[in-house]
Design an enzyme around this catalytic site. Structure first.
Site, PDB file in Angstrom:
ATOM      1  N   SER A  93      -4.167  -4.133   2.173  1.00 23.78           N
ATOM      2  CA  SER A  93      -4.285  -5.538   1.790  1.00 23.78           C
ATOM      3  C   SER A  93      -5.751  -5.959   1.896  1.00 23.78           C
ATOM      4  O   SER A  93      -6.603  -5.341   1.263  1.00 23.78           O
ATOM      5  CB  SER A  93      -3.366  -6.394   2.669  1.00 23.78           C
ATOM      6  OG  SER A  93      -3.194  -7.675   2.141  1.00 23.78           O
TER       7      SER A  93
ATOM      8  N   ASP B 144       5.782  -4.874  -4.794  1.00 20.60           N
ATOM      9  CA  ASP B 144       4.729  -5.780  -4.328  1.00 20.60           C
ATOM     10  C   ASP B 144       4.394  -6.791  -5.422  1.00 20.60           C
ATOM     11  O   ASP B 144       3.884  -6.443  -6.478  1.00 20.60           O
ATOM     12  CB  ASP B 144       3.486  -4.963  -3.949  1.00 20.60           C
ATOM     13  CG  ASP B 144       2.443  -5.768  -3.190  1.00 20.60           C
ATOM     14  OD1 ASP B 144       2.478  -7.009  -3.250  1.00 20.60           O
ATOM     15  OD2 ASP B 144       1.583  -5.142  -2.538  1.00 20.60           O
TER      16      ASP B 144
ATOM     17  N   HIS C 264       5.148  -6.647  -0.489  1.00 20.47           N
ATOM     18  CA  HIS C 264       3.811  -6.316   0.000  1.00 20.47           C
ATOM     19  C   HIS C 264       3.824  -5.761   1.423  1.00 20.47           C
ATOM     20  O   HIS C 264       3.082  -4.827   1.741  1.00 20.47           O
ATOM     21  CB  HIS C 264       2.941  -7.570  -0.077  1.00 20.47           C
ATOM     22  CG  HIS C 264       1.527  -7.368   0.352  1.00 20.47           C
ATOM     23  ND1 HIS C 264       0.662  -6.507  -0.300  1.00 20.47           N
ATOM     24  CD2 HIS C 264       0.806  -7.907   1.376  1.00 20.47           C
ATOM     25  CE1 HIS C 264      -0.526  -6.535   0.293  1.00 20.47           C
ATOM     26  NE2 HIS C 264      -0.457  -7.364   1.312  1.00 20.47           N
TER      27      HIS C 264
END
Length: 518
Positions: A182, A435, A464
């Site tokens: 991320s 995601d 995610h």
């Protein structure tokens, strides 16, 4: 769990002062046993200079004699330098983050409340916390140095980025691999631009080459939630009375992006919490009037409500007096309302029954035709309540703005694909099919245009957050990659590391429970 935190005998004397406390920052002690280096002065990408700039970090394992067995791990948006707290199952001998073979370093990003320079730390030039006056920091401020610049006097100056300064101070000569997911994946990609002679390999999970319009928009919506809380006060709030409601709403919004629709549906559906634990909505007593019951349903979940107010007998705009204080009200006790009928101007004709709120016929709540409080709502509120106790609203604003700056092509090349083509290292890209925040298509783009990249897919409905949940798959993919590209490290017998690796422990920030225990 506590892993050995030391470097080899060849490590130089540390240049920067170390501190173990940060009394101005109430979030500092959430992370245990971290180190904080104080950088005397540091120039941001914007040209702003931070003085006495703290950088929090943790290390695990042992730096070898050649100082080149270093694994840098980069945390996500609300993470800290404590890798064990949010990726614990991956750390330890024989695992992806092998402490018997690698010297692992994780630095806290600027803007985070967990020790590095942020709105929660002191501005040494004023002696006060930065608060909303903390300057914008970029992903590149955390990671890498800029181009060598010719100055007016003809000398050359290189701007080093702050995590690189920590590596130098620890005696690191070469980084074997950088890993991040991320926001951490953004940092990992930026580390790659040091070149393959300094950074040997890269692993980026659930990230992007540049922050998308979709992600920018979600960040904006979350910031607006904070701004809309009256207690935000332009960021000049006190820690004793922060904008919890706004920050909690921002967290709820973020949680929806971290999962998928299908994961919420399979987990919650239209389930409702146990009625025996919630007999009356937002109150500790039943409503005494039909309008009060309607009020309770309408305001259920509103944490700052002031309490039910009987309609006024005048046409004035002045607020009428409340009849009772809700159990969740943040106001002081309020005097009971007048016993004046609800609408005295509309007198009941003779022969009409007495209203149900009369003394002779006390009001009985009617059976509701449908549920008004669902388990999905309960989950969001619970997680928001946990989050506001461990994070700061100004820091949330600062670090989401940091995300918005991410674009590997900015100032480097005219196109994104040209910038990705500059990455020379063997690179592993891991994406999640479901995601919706950093889409799998974005992972495919990274793998297609980074010359020596390989792509792995996680088939999970969890969205995610799967990069922090699917430990077995992530561990396998990283181990396979490291055995392929770093046999000189992975092929050797590891050193003995005293630790309690694999021990399950409570998360100090709540990050693990937020993600896995839902």
């Amino acid at each position: 769990m506590h892993l050995v935190d030391r470097v080899g005998a060849n490590a130089p004397h540390k240049k920067y002062e170390r501190v173990t406390t940060q009394p101005e920052n109430p979030f500092f002690n959430i992370v245990h046993n971290q180190s904080v280096a104080i950088i005397p002065s540091f120039t941001l990408e914007s040209g702003v200079i931070l003085y006495d700039c703290p950088v929090a970090y943790k290390t695990f394992g042992v730096l070898n004699e050649s100082a080149d067995n270093v694994m840098v791990i980069c945390h996500a948006l609300t993470g800290s330098a404590d890798v064990e707290d949010w990726w614990g199952p991956l750390i330890g001998p024989g695992r992806a983050f092998d402490t018997s073979r690698y010297f692992i370093v994780c630095c806290n990003s600027m803007g985070s409340p967990y020790g590095s320079a942020s709105p929660c730390t002191l501005d040494s030039t004023t002696g006060r916390r930065y608060g909303p006056e903390f300057p914008l920091t970029t992903v590149r401020d955390d990671v890498r140095y800029g181009s060598t610049i010719t100055m007016k006097l003809g000398c050359l100056l290189t701007y080093y980025r702050i995590h690189k300064l920590i590596m130098d101070d620890l005696g690191v000569r070469q980084i074997a691999v950088v890993i991040g997911g991320s926001m951490g994946g953004m940092l990992a990609l930026e580390w790659a631009y040091f070149g393959k002679d300094y950074v040997k390999a890269v692993v980026a999970l659930a990230t992007s080459a540049r922050h998308s319009a979709w992600c920018i928009s979600w960040g904006e919506a979350q910031r607006q939630s904070i701004y809309s809380d009256p207690k935000y006060d332009d960021g000049y709030y006190s820690f004793s009375d922060p904008p919890y409601t706004g920050l909690g709403a921002a967290r709820m919004s973020a949680l929806l992006t971290y999962r998928s629709r299908n994961s919420f549906e399979s987990r919650f559906g239209r389930n409702i919490p146990d009625p025996s634990r919630h007999p009356y909505i937002n109150t500790s007593q039943p409503p005494s009037h039909p309008a009060e019951e309607h009020y309770d349903i309408h305001n259920e979940g509103f944490r700052n409500r002031k309490g039910f107010r009987r309609s006024s007998t005048t046409t004035s705009d002045a607020p009428p007096s409340p009849t009772r204080t809700s159990s969740t009200s943040s106001t002081d006790a309020i005097t009971p309302a007048s016993t004046t009928p609800l609408h005295p101007s509309r007198a009941q004709p003779s022969g009409i029954a007495t209203p149900p709120n009369s003394v002779s016929d006390p009001f009985r709540p009617v059976k509701r035709p449908c549920p008004t409080y669902f388990s999905a709502q309960s989950y969001l509120r619970y997680q928001a309540d946990k989050f506001v106790k461990r994070f700061d609203a100004n820091c949330y604003i600062a670090i989401t703005r940091k995300l918005d700056t991410h674009d590997v092509s900015r100032g480097r090349t005219s196109t994104l694909h040209e910038a990705l083509a500059m990455i020379e290292q063997p690179t592993l890209i891991i994406g999640i099919e479901s995601d919706g925040l950093f889409t799998f298509a974005e992972q495919m783009e990274l793998a297609e245009y980074i010359p020596d990249a390989r792509l792995k897919r996680i088939d999970s409905p969890e969205g995610h957050d799967a990069f922090l949940i699917m430990f077995a798959e992530v561990n396998r993919y990283i181990c396979e990659f490291l055995r392929e590209v770093q046999p000189e490290i992975m092929g050797k017998e590891g050193v003995h590391v005293e630790s309690k690796v694999g021990e399950i422990r409570a998360s100090t920030t709540g990050e693990v429970e937020d993600i896995t225990h839902w």
